[in-house]
Design a protein around this motif. Structure first.
Motif, PDB file in Angstrom:
ATOM      1  N   THR A  67      36.356  31.591  44.048  1.00  0.00           N
ATOM      2  CA  THR A  67      37.546  32.265  43.540  1.00  0.00           C
ATOM      3  C   THR A  67      37.631  32.131  42.022  1.00  0.00           C
ATOM      4  OG1 THR A  67      39.956  32.366  43.650  1.00  0.00           O
ATOM      5  CG2 THR A  67      38.983  30.197  44.011  1.00  0.00           C
ATOM      6  N   GLY A  68      38.277  33.105  41.411  1.00  0.00           N
ATOM      7  CA  GLY A  68      38.496  33.039  39.961  1.00  0.00           C
ATOM      8  C   GLY A  68      39.859  32.462  39.636  1.00  0.00           C
ATOM      9  N   ARG A  69      40.606  32.079  40.679  1.00  0.00           N
ATOM     10  CA  ARG A  69      41.973  31.603  40.450  1.00  0.00           C
ATOM     11  C   ARG A  69      42.133  30.176  40.981  1.00  0.00           C
ATOM     12  NH1 ARG A  69      45.541  36.328  43.042  1.00  0.00           N
ATOM     13  NH2 ARG A  69      43.712  36.627  44.368  1.00  0.00           N
ATOM     14  N   SER A  89      34.027  48.969  57.973  1.00  0.00           N
ATOM     15  CA  SER A  89      35.067  48.984  59.017  1.00  0.00           C
ATOM     16  C   SER A  89      35.647  50.373  59.229  1.00  0.00           C
ATOM     17  CB  SER A  89      36.189  48.018  58.644  1.00  0.00           C
ATOM     18  OG  SER A  89      36.855  48.498  57.495  1.00  0.00           O
TER      19      SER A  89
END
Ligand code: NDP
Length: 328
Positions: free
Chosen positions: A179-181, A270
């Motif tokens: 993650t970048g957060r 999907s």
């Protein structure tokens, strides 16, 4: 005169605008659904803002997911009062979608809502959750099993990523969330992530065609150099399910991970997934995604918040799944 309802409609120039429509504006399909909830996916953000070329004809009612109650049906399979879900099938691209008080769809586009879920929870899953589960199913088919090593999930705090983390952790995998957060680490740990990697580390292009073997498997929602790095770091015989392009639609790789380590790259879609694959995925979501985790993943917003939320999801500012309550 037929009843009026609100809908977010995209004209060629975009962004989408709120309009009042009637059933006369809907396609002449078999089943009419009173839409109660929808959701916001990355692709919805692109469509609503007009920043991505998602709709292929205009005007187009946006929204790639819907959940609601059948109000009219020309087929025996669906009866008024049935609670149903529809995701993908070209909604918001080639046919009208779920950001409307009512929608008409083909009977084969509908899935019966699992009894274990509320309509709102079914949209907390939506296209993103279905995609995450299709990724897990493909990895299992390729031989991935718990206990064989860490599995990396990229874009982990996003919609697809959050569901993938929660499902894989419930199944007993050691999940590493990319993650970048950093502010989402507690959230991801609560979903079951056991470790973290900064997304910058994966996004950096390295000249080496192969790197130290780390991952038994992976779910990639980012694409580009991130997917290339995951492939370079996948262990001998491992598999990576690729479903997204949040970081770009290119793939700067060599064939070496495939031909020297037997790594498999599994494409997942999907939108046009078969009725059988969808049924299997929804069944597995019912057992492998505990509802307390599902509730932790999702936030519910009113219909009028959509334009602002669309900008936020494109800016990578939303967390988990965004459910849209059409009655709010
Ligand atoms: P979200 O916006 O909810 O999640 C995307 C996540 O990717 C972000 O939360 C962020 O995670 C990460 N991210 C965003 N921008 C970048 C960037 N520039 N570089 C690296 N990471 C980035 O989107 P969804 O979960 O709805 O969709 C994820 C992807 O999957 C999209 O590309 C979407 O089009 C695709 N998708 C494909 C489907 C299919 O059928 N194949 C179906 C559904 C989605 P973090 O903050 O943790 O870093």
């Amino acid at each position: 005169m037929s009843e009026k309802f609100n809908a977010y409609v995209l004209d060629e120039q975009g962004p989408a605008v709120l309009r009042q429509l009637t059933d006369d504006d809907l396609p002449e399909d078999e089943v009419t659904v009173q839409v109660r909830f929808s959701s916001l996916n990355y692709k919805d953000g692109l469509a609503l803002t007009g920043k991505g070329k998602i709709a292929r004809s205009f005007p187009m009612i946006c929204g790639i997911d819907l959940a609601g109650t059948v109000v009219h049906s020309h087929v025996d399979q669906w009866q008024p009062g049935d609670e149903v879900i529809s995701t993908g099938w070209g909604m918001s691209e080639t046919r009208h979608g779920g950001y409307a008080g009512r929608q008409r769809v083909r009977s084969d586009m509908l899935v019966r809502k699992p009894a274990s879920l509320t309509l709102s929870q079914s949209m907390a899953i939506g296209t993103a959750g279905l995609t995450a589960m299709l990724c897990v199913l493909r990895l299992e088919q390729a031989g991935l099993r718990p206990g064989t090593g860490p599995v990396v999930v990229t874009g982990a705090a996003g919609g697809v990523g959050s569901v993938a983390v929660a499902v894989l952790a419930k199944l007993g995998y050691e999940v590493i969330a990319a993650t970048g957060r950093p502010g989402t680490h507690d959230y991801l740990r609560d979903l079951g992530a056991s470790g973290f990697i900064d997304r910058v580390e994966l996004a950096e292009a390295s000249k080496r065609p192969l790197e130290s073997e780390r991952w038994a498997g992976g779910v990639d929602t980012v694409g580009s150099t991130t997917l290339a790095t995951v492939l370079k770091q996948t262990r001998y015989g491992g598999s990576v399910a690729a479903c997204g392009l949040a970081g770009g639609n290119d793939l700067p790789t060599t064939v070496l991970p495939f031909i020297l380590r037997g790594v498999s790259l599994l494409g997942v879609d999907s939108v046009l997934a078969s009725v059988q694959d969808r049924a299997q995925a929804w069944e597995r979501l019912g057992t492998d995604l505990p509802t307390d985790r599902l509730d932790a993943i999702s936030t519910v917003h009113g219909f009028s918040a959509l334009p602002e939320l669309a900008e936020q999801i494109l800016a990578g500012q939303t967390r988990g799944r965004v459910v849209i309550d059409l009655a709010r």
